[in-house]
Design a protein around this motif. Sequence first.
Motif, PDB file in Angstrom:
ATOM      1  N   VAL A  39      -0.642   3.518   8.237  1.00 43.83           N
ATOM      2  CA  VAL A  39       0.096   2.716   7.396  1.00 43.83           C
ATOM      3  C   VAL A  39       1.641   3.049   7.425  1.00 43.83           C
ATOM      4  O   VAL A  39       2.572   2.385   7.855  1.00 43.83           O
ATOM      5  CB  VAL A  39      -0.222   2.282   5.979  1.00 43.83           C
ATOM      6  CG1 VAL A  39       0.918   1.391   5.077  1.00 43.83           C
ATOM      7  CG2 VAL A  39      -1.565   1.377   5.922  1.00 43.83           C
ATOM      8  N   LYS A  40       1.704   4.263   6.834  1.00 48.16           N
ATOM      9  CA  LYS A  40       3.190   4.650   6.985  1.00 48.16           C
ATOM     10  C   LYS A  40       4.001   4.880   8.406  1.00 48.16           C
ATOM     11  O   LYS A  40       4.968   4.841   8.646  1.00 48.16           O
ATOM     12  CB  LYS A  40       3.209   6.272   6.144  1.00 48.16           C
ATOM     13  CG  LYS A  40       3.115   5.963   4.779  1.00 48.16           C
ATOM     14  CD  LYS A  40       3.207   7.509   4.367  1.00 48.16           C
ATOM     15  CE  LYS A  40       3.034   7.334   2.555  1.00 48.16           C
ATOM     16  NZ  LYS A  40       2.928   8.694   2.067  1.00 48.16           N
ATOM     17  N   ILE A  59      -3.624   5.342   4.656  1.00 49.95           N
ATOM     18  CA  ILE A  59      -2.213   5.259   4.166  1.00 49.95           C
ATOM     19  C   ILE A  59      -1.511   6.137   5.276  1.00 49.95           C
ATOM     20  O   ILE A  59      -0.317   5.764   5.551  1.00 49.95           O
ATOM     21  CB  ILE A  59      -2.254   6.087   2.694  1.00 49.95           C
ATOM     22  CG1 ILE A  59      -2.781   4.817   2.029  1.00 49.95           C
ATOM     23  CG2 ILE A  59      -0.702   6.287   2.662  1.00 49.95           C
ATOM     24  CD1 ILE A  59      -3.082   5.494   0.531  1.00 49.95           C
ATOM     25  N   ASP A 119       1.066   4.168  -3.110  1.00 52.26           N
ATOM     26  CA  ASP A 119       0.812   5.504  -2.705  1.00 52.26           C
ATOM     27  C   ASP A 119       2.045   6.302  -3.289  1.00 52.26           C
ATOM     28  O   ASP A 119       1.901   7.504  -3.762  1.00 52.26           O
ATOM     29  CB  ASP A 119       0.725   5.678  -1.340  1.00 52.26           C
ATOM     30  CG  ASP A 119       0.467   6.983  -0.888  1.00 52.26           C
ATOM     31  OD1 ASP A 119      -0.421   7.955  -1.484  1.00 52.26           O
ATOM     32  OD2 ASP A 119       1.287   7.596  -0.139  1.00 52.26           O
ATOM     33  N   VAL A 154       0.848  -1.134   0.050  1.00 49.73           N
ATOM     34  CA  VAL A 154       0.073  -0.008   0.044  1.00 49.73           C
ATOM     35  C   VAL A 154       0.943   1.324   0.064  1.00 49.73           C
ATOM     36  O   VAL A 154       0.532   2.246  -0.763  1.00 49.73           O
ATOM     37  CB  VAL A 154      -0.859  -0.066   1.179  1.00 49.73           C
ATOM     38  CG1 VAL A 154      -1.436   1.336   1.373  1.00 49.73           C
ATOM     39  CG2 VAL A 154      -2.114  -1.140   1.095  1.00 49.73           C
ATOM     40  N   ALA A 155       1.956   1.039   0.861  1.00 50.92           N
ATOM     41  CA  ALA A 155       2.903   2.367   0.967  1.00 50.92           C
ATOM     42  C   ALA A 155       3.446   2.550  -0.445  1.00 50.92           C
ATOM     43  O   ALA A 155       3.799   3.926  -0.934  1.00 50.92           O
ATOM     44  CB  ALA A 155       3.626   2.120   2.178  1.00 50.92           C
ATOM     45  N   SER A 160       6.520  11.355   7.049  1.00 51.64           N
ATOM     46  CA  SER A 160       5.991  10.122   6.573  1.00 51.64           C
ATOM     47  C   SER A 160       6.850   8.960   6.682  1.00 51.64           C
ATOM     48  O   SER A 160       6.656   7.944   6.525  1.00 51.64           O
ATOM     49  CB  SER A 160       5.565  10.108   5.019  1.00 51.64           C
ATOM     50  OG  SER A 160       6.846  10.243   4.364  1.00 51.64           O
ATOM     51  N   LEU A 212      -9.176   1.638  -1.200  1.00 51.88           N
ATOM     52  CA  LEU A 212      -8.306   2.701  -0.514  1.00 51.88           C
ATOM     53  C   LEU A 212      -7.648   3.495  -1.841  1.00 51.88           C
ATOM     54  O   LEU A 212      -7.122   4.461  -1.579  1.00 51.88           O
ATOM     55  CB  LEU A 212      -6.753   1.924   0.141  1.00 51.88           C
ATOM     56  CG  LEU A 212      -7.213   0.904   1.100  1.00 51.88           C
ATOM     57  CD1 LEU A 212      -5.821   0.044   1.426  1.00 51.88           C
ATOM     58  CD2 LEU A 212      -7.799   1.670   2.345  1.00 51.88           C
ATOM     59  N   PRO A 222      -5.158   7.813  -3.822  1.00 47.98           N
ATOM     60  CA  PRO A 222      -6.158   7.481  -2.762  1.00 47.98           C
ATOM     61  C   PRO A 222      -7.464   7.981  -2.646  1.00 47.98           C
ATOM     62  O   PRO A 222      -7.525   9.157  -3.239  1.00 47.98           O
ATOM     63  CB  PRO A 222      -5.318   7.768  -1.585  1.00 47.98           C
ATOM     64  CG  PRO A 222      -3.829   8.278  -2.173  1.00 47.98           C
ATOM     65  CD  PRO A 222      -4.045   8.707  -3.436  1.00 47.98           C
TER      66      PRO A 222
END
Length: 308
Positions: free
Chosen positions: A68-69, A65, A13, A9-10, A138, A47, A57
Motif C-alpha cells: 500500500v505504501k 501495508i 498503520d 490503511v496507511a 516507506s 489487516l 497489523p
Amino acid sequence: MNLQQLEYVAALDKYRHFAKAADHCNVSQPTLSTMILKLEEELGVKLFDRSRQPIEPTQIGALVITQVKQILYEINSIGKIVEEEKESLTGKLNIAVLPTIAPSLLPRVLPIWKRELAGLEIHVTELQTSRCLAALLSGEIDMAIIASKAETEGLEDDLLFYEEFLGYVSRNEPLFEETVIRTTEVDAHRLWLLDEGHCFRDQLVRFCQMKGLHERQTAYSGGSMEAFMRLVESGQGITFIPELALEQLSHSQKELVRPFAMPRPVREIRLAIRQDYSRRKLRDRLANLLRAAVPTSMHKLQTGQHLA
C-alpha cells in the motif's frame, strides 16, 4: 478497492489509533473504520488486530501495508515528476532531521528556506537515523538530513558538510584545566551521553574507544544533549556537542568548550533520498542551500580532522 481506502490503511498503520488516523485523514472515525472494514472484506483477510492496544497489523496485513505504501508513493510521484519537469520549487516537502543536528542547523537554514523556497510547503520532523531510513523507504518522508552514509538498499545520499565534535566540560573536572581533550584522558564514568542508537553517541564511543559506559548511561536514560549541557554547566561531568552549536552559546558557556587534540573527530552531514526520488533538481537546490547555511570551512575535511 480504491485510493481512499489505501490512504486510510496507511494512516491507521502510522497512528495505530482509529480516532487519530481519522483526524489525519479529515474524516469521521466511523467513515474510516467502515472503509477499512470493506477493504478487509473484499480481500478476505484482516489487516489489523483490533484486540491489541494500540492496534497492530496482522502478519498478512503488514505485507499488504508495505505494498500500500509503495502504491501511494508511486501515485504521489506523478505530481512530483510534473513539478520536476516544470523546474518548479513548489508543492510539499517532508524532511526529517536528526535530533543532534536540528537545534543548531535549523535556525540557520529556515530563514534561507523561507526566502529562497517561498512556494514550497516544508514539513520538518526530528527522527533518529534508523527511523529516518525506514521513513524514506516507506515514502513517509522525501529527504533526511543524517550524519552517516545511507548504506541501505534503495537509498542514496549526498555529502553536505563536515561537523567537528567538541567537548563540553564542567569547571569541576580536571579536563577543564586542559586546552584540548585527549581521548586517553576521558573518564567514561564522568560522561553524559545520549542513549544507544544515536549515531552522535555511537561515533564518539567508537572514536574514543571508550569502555565502561553502561553504569553512567543508565543514570540518565533518554536524556537530551541540551539537558546534559545544563548538567555540565551546574558543575557535573562532561558531555559532547556539535560544532554548529557554538554560535548559540554565551561567552560563559564557550568557556566550557574544549576541542579534541589531533586527530579531531568529525562527522559527515548528508542528505539522503530514495534512489527513485523524482525531484532531483529540488534535492540539488536544497543541498546547496544547506551548504550555504554553514561556514565554508566546513565544506571540506580540514587538516587534523578525522572521521569518527
